[in-house]
Design a protein around this motif. Structure first.
Motif, PDB file in Angstrom:
ATOM      1  N   SER B 188       0.832  -1.194   0.000  1.00  0.00           N
ATOM      2  CA  SER B 188       0.000   0.000   0.000  1.00  0.00           C
ATOM      3  C   SER B 188       0.867   1.244   0.000  1.00  0.00           C
ATOM      4  N   LEU B 189       0.256   2.340  -0.452  1.00  0.00           N
ATOM      5  CA  LEU B 189       0.978   3.594  -0.635  1.00  0.00           C
ATOM      6  C   LEU B 189       0.079   4.750  -0.237  1.00  0.00           C
ATOM      7  N   TYR B 190       0.666   5.707   0.478  1.00  0.00           N
ATOM      8  CA  TYR B 190      -0.052   6.947   0.783  1.00  0.00           C
ATOM      9  C   TYR B 190       0.862   8.116   0.459  1.00  0.00           C
ATOM     10  N   ALA B 191       0.309   9.095  -0.237  1.00  0.00           N
ATOM     11  CA  ALA B 191       1.099  10.276  -0.590  1.00  0.00           C
ATOM     12  C   ALA B 191       0.369  11.546  -0.179  1.00  0.00           C
ATOM     13  N   THR B 192       1.129  12.494   0.321  1.00  0.00           N
ATOM     14  CA  THR B 192       0.584  13.840   0.523  1.00  0.00           C
ATOM     15  C   THR B 192       1.541  14.788  -0.180  1.00  0.00           C
TER      16      THR B 192
END
Lengths: 331, 331, 331, 331
Positions: B188-192
């Motif tokens: 999984s990946l989260y970007a801000t």
């Protein structure tokens, strides 16, 4: 609980007073200072009494004295305290004259009292970590010691004039560190020096920039570089080259903050001066004095160490005057 | 001696051309460039010939091609080179569209030709030293990878507009480094992200500042921090936390000079940009390609690595658009 | 001279007691501890009296209380002290339940007493140097804050079980530092975490490795990396990227000794744990509390800061549970 | 395009050959080496011809010669090349005998040909950055130069025996760096030395550990510390203390990787030896020679610099032999 009399409640005296209060095995009983108000205030702060030298030495409940007065009074106070049977801690030097030192140490010897000299750098946690690593043998045998020792700026003229000069006032600490790390007495010394940083030093007839080389019989050697002025702060570093590699002690920065900009990456200057850099050393030094008294062993710098450092300082002065290498004899 | 055809003799093409000349096992035979003068001059410098794509691919003596043209042409050139039976080195990316990449890699697979992707950071001596140390097991098993990756300043508007955006253009290198060091595919990946440093990036609808978090099934994780502007220079650092401790790769300074003044201690900025920092990496990358061809083993980043990094970049774009965590599937 | 009552004379209580004695503007009047012997001995050491909570709060000569008891008692002691009109210093947290915190802070508000929360890191000389530099504007406006925070090893099972978990126990300090340095409230939070370093943490149902990302409305962002185990020691670093460059705070080494051998150049690990690293911070924190009381200004972390950090910790717990980004509301 | 004849195609000769090929303004025309096979192979690699000394010097199309043969042949080759009207680059030293050097330089002077001495350290990017900063005046006027120069291990016995000893073989580079940075001729020299690191050095009658102090008329001073063995690698550092602060050049590590474990934080050793550390210096040195010929200005170390460094080496030998300070005269 050891009772302590403090002689001299100036800048250094205050530091020792604070450290006595932090040590659970001793307490300040008396404060002696020419300035009565200072003595009274300091006594009040630490639950002690402001008295005269005579009163302090006359009290058989005083186990030890801390001599933090001006240099000129050291030898006399050491002798009087020794004759009163007190253990003695004395800020360096015993005296600026080697003859006076010899006479004084003879009294100490006769009276059989402990005398610790305030060569505080041996208690700097960085330097003692280095020394302990050397002693562990992990880095092999010492071959060369290099000491960088620079003050942030020269002291004022009146201090310079009564200081005994760069070698007896400032380098004397480095001479002690060199002897301590070489673990062998040097047999020759060469010094070169000049007055480059401070006009008032030159006018006082003193030097402010110097390189001193020491050679031992075994082939070990040391070099000390000094300056009375380092714009970037108090510079106190040591490198030891040994058969197994190199040990280095660097300066302690004011903080670990660094700033990276288009101009480069800027980190903090070394701690400002000896009160900051050697704060821990002063505390650990006093602890060592107290611990030594408790167990009856003088495993700290003694009068003889002060004497030898002074002999080296005198040799440096002579080396500058003659431009020649000086043989060192400590007998 | 392997014969090489170079497609694209611009900035990166020139670097590869120079590195071919330094490698004793290969030589440039052909230079192809839309700008004929550039092609001719480059050919002259390296004893090669300026020809068309068709001519280069038609020569059965050409063993390998280096694709250094603009992104839009990569997939097409890969396919044509694959069909001509050439080994292929291609600068990233294969294409900005994952569908196009899939189709292209299918051709490569069918033709059974080697395809190395230009993820040069794997060949930076600092990063490869870190990777080798990880692989040695000396620091235990990896737990967290942190990658700091900042450009000195944003590219111009026209570049930004055709770049595919921060994640597909810049972070794609970091995605590859993260996969390489984690040694496990993230799930999984989260970007801000935001546009904070460069007005023209914002106007182009792109972001310039980002944090991307990756999580693996085993619990390993990684974080990438990006910026299009670092006033102190090209910032390329990695930290790996493992069961036995931490490995760190720092920037390489322009020189080892430092200046200590009353303002602090200033050391040099990192090397200016990728051409300087990754000069050795470009050379070693080409050597790896040539060595791989010689022994017939693709122990270097391949097309599939390029595809996976693009899938991660696409997921980052979607994470920004939705504000939500994205699951990663590479099948 | 402000009179202080100390509630809790355990490890942290002893530190505050020592720091009270070093501050010239306050003195310990009462020591309260469930363990009567500890209370009596501590009282003796500092010239105070061992009494009950009731006695301490009933004395109108007590100006302030220091709450250093176990977490479960904090909210109750804050309320009782507030109702007695005492200024309050309380170790974090107010409580592990946000409802209880809200109720407690309502009492403090009603009683109009000062309440300082023990977020000691704001008083670490390194971090405060960084903060002051940010506030000076010399490095421009903040864009990204990265916080590395690792303990040398996980606390024992019984501690873990009553700690509230990694985010409420350990990360809560980092949440406070992030808010302090961002100088803007974050609006969303994403956390990923796993149990990788310590079997007993996993068994206790807690996590020990985490990455937390914070985003602000302006586009500013922060990332916190945590681990319960760093074999190389207590790891407490901060990087702030701003429009004018980067500010970095590094760890403080145990000494500045380094050893260069054929195996490389080895320098010292960071100071062992928070008692060593934050020794100065604890002292300066107390000085700030006393100074704030003297001038009647609460320029230190207050109850509301504790509440907001807890809201962030709760959001991190929820982010882990759901795998989703959490919006932050502090109203 | 300048045509170059290379005399000596050994280790150093090969480096210069490669650097000639990288310089766009010159090319290798002839290779001369006692080992015909080496000459032929080198010639082949660079498109040159293997010829005799006579043939090379007889060709009027040869603009310059690079003398990279063994020391004993340098003076003779310089004279022959000078008489043939060639510009000369010669590895240090001109000769180990000052009389022979004087005679040789007289020939060079009479023939009015350029002669550059291979004091490559002046072209190390780190040292030249330091020198440029000094020359910019940003750090004020120089007060003290300290040079740390240590080889990783002593050369073999046969090398030691024909080397002229530590001072003429190794320290000679440091003497040149000292003169360059002091920017003033030293007037006296003191050396202390011993054989501590390598039994075969002692057996060869040479020393391997030394401290050399230089003093200038203005009061500036320098100290050089040498060792033939540093287990941690090739140690090449410089510190310059000036009125405005300190400039420092540190070693270049093999990579920027560091490893933090429970044993400490270990970073990489310096680059192995001079071929690695001074790779860029060799290239930039040759570029300076070629650029100097192009513009007709000798802004590089010349024969006179080689002569002065040898005079200093001779003085160091005498200082060791006599135990006394030596006055330096360069007339």
């Amino acid at each position: 609980m050891l009772n302590i009399a403090l002689f001299g409640a100036g800048r250094i005296g205050q530091i020792h007073a604070g450290n006595v209060s932090l040590n659970p095995d001793c307490q300040l009983k008396y404060i002696v200072d020419m300035n009565h108000e200072v003595a009274v205030n300091t006594a009040k702060k630490y639950g002690a009494q402001a008295v005269s030298i005579e009163e302090a030495l006359a009290d058989s409940d005083v186990h030890a004295v801390l001599i933090c007065t001006i240099t000129e009074t050291h030898a006399d106070l050491i002798e009087r305290s020794a004759k009163a049977g007190k253990a003695i801690f004395c800020e360096k030097p015993v005296d600026l004259s080697i003859d006076r030192v010899d006479a004084c140490l003879e009294v100490v010897k006769t009276q059989k009292v402990p005398l610790m000299m305030g060569f505080n750098r041996r208690y700097d946690p960085n330097f003692s970590h280095l020394k302990n690593t050397l002693d562990s043998g992990d880095i092999g045998t010492v071959e060369m010691v290099t000491i960088s020792s620079r003050d942030p700026e020269a002291p004022p003229s009146h201090y310079i004039k009564s200081s005994g000069g760069l070698f007896r006032d400032m380098t004397i600490h480095d001479f002690d560190v060199a002897r301590w790390l070489l673990n062998e007495e040097p047999v020759s010394l060469y010094a070169t020096a000049s007055s480059m940083t401070s006009e008032h030093v030159k006018e006082a007839g003193d030097v402010d920039t110097a390189i001193i080389t020491l050679t031992c019989k075994s082939g070990k050697m040391a070099v000390i570089t000094n300056s009375r002025r380092a714009s970037y702060g108090y510079d106190q570093r040591v490198e030891v080259h040994a058969s197994g590699g190199m040990l280095t002690v660097n300066n302690m920065p004011e903080s670990t903050l660094s700033m990276a900009t288009e101009k480069g990456i800027t980190s903090q200057k070394p701690m400002a001066f000896f009160l900051e850099r050697y704060a821990a050393a002063y505390r650990l030094e006093l602890d060592a004095f107290i611990a030594g008294l408790s167990v009856g062993v003088e495993n700290y710098p003694i009068g003889e160490d002060g004497r030898k450092a002074l002999i080296m300082a005198d040799a440096a002065v002579k080396s500058i005057a003659t431009g020649q290498v000086q043989l060192l004899t400590f007998d």
